[in-house]
Enzyme design. Structure first.
Site, mmCIF file in Angstrom:
data_model
loop_
_atom_site.group_PDB
_atom_site.id
_atom_site.type_symbol
_atom_site.label_atom_id
_atom_site.label_comp_id
_atom_site.label_asym_id
_atom_site.label_seq_id
_atom_site.Cartn_x
_atom_site.Cartn_y
_atom_site.Cartn_z
ATOM 1 C CB ALA A 8 37.605 -55.324 -34.474
ATOM 2 C CB CYS A 9 31.785 -55.871 -34.731
ATOM 3 S SG CYS A 9 31.390 -57.076 -33.443
ATOM 4 C CB THR A 10 30.308 -51.680 -31.969
ATOM 5 O OG1 THR A 10 29.183 -52.422 -32.415
ATOM 6 C CG2 THR A 10 30.642 -50.605 -32.981
#
Length: 103
Positions: A8-10
């Site tokens: 999961a990224c920003t």
């Protein structure tokens, strides 16, 4: 080795999926079974089942943000890295998982 994890990224788009692909490719190259759940802008995809988690030797969290369901991994060996680490050095990351798995 059985590896499960979450990426999961920003922003929840590119790095989430690139990290998933890089981890899966490196793990398969090392002869591991691997399943990576993604938590992106469109929600959870490739969701880990209770059975996936139960069979896992180690859990990798390639995350840059707070994720949902982290408590599912209680009692498991968990390593947390940034999505950047998973993208730039996936083979070294899998080597590290193997070292931790042997401890």
């Amino acid at each position: 080795m059985n590896i499960v994890g979450i990426s999961a990224c920003t922003v929840g788009i590119a790095h989430t999926y690139i990290a998933q692909e890089k981890i899966e490719a490196a793990a398969k190259k090392a002869g591991d079974n691997v399943k990576i759940e993604t938590q992106g802008t469109i929600g959870i995809e490739n969701a880990l089942t209770d059975e996936d988690i139960a069979q896992a030797d180690i859990v990798i969290l390639a995350v840059d943000v707070k994720i949902s369901g982290e408590e599912r991994f209680a009692g498991k060996k968990v390593i947390k890295v940034s999505t950047q680490t998973a993208i730039k050095s996936p083979n070294k990351l899998i080597e590290k998982l193997h070292e931790l798995g042997r401890q």
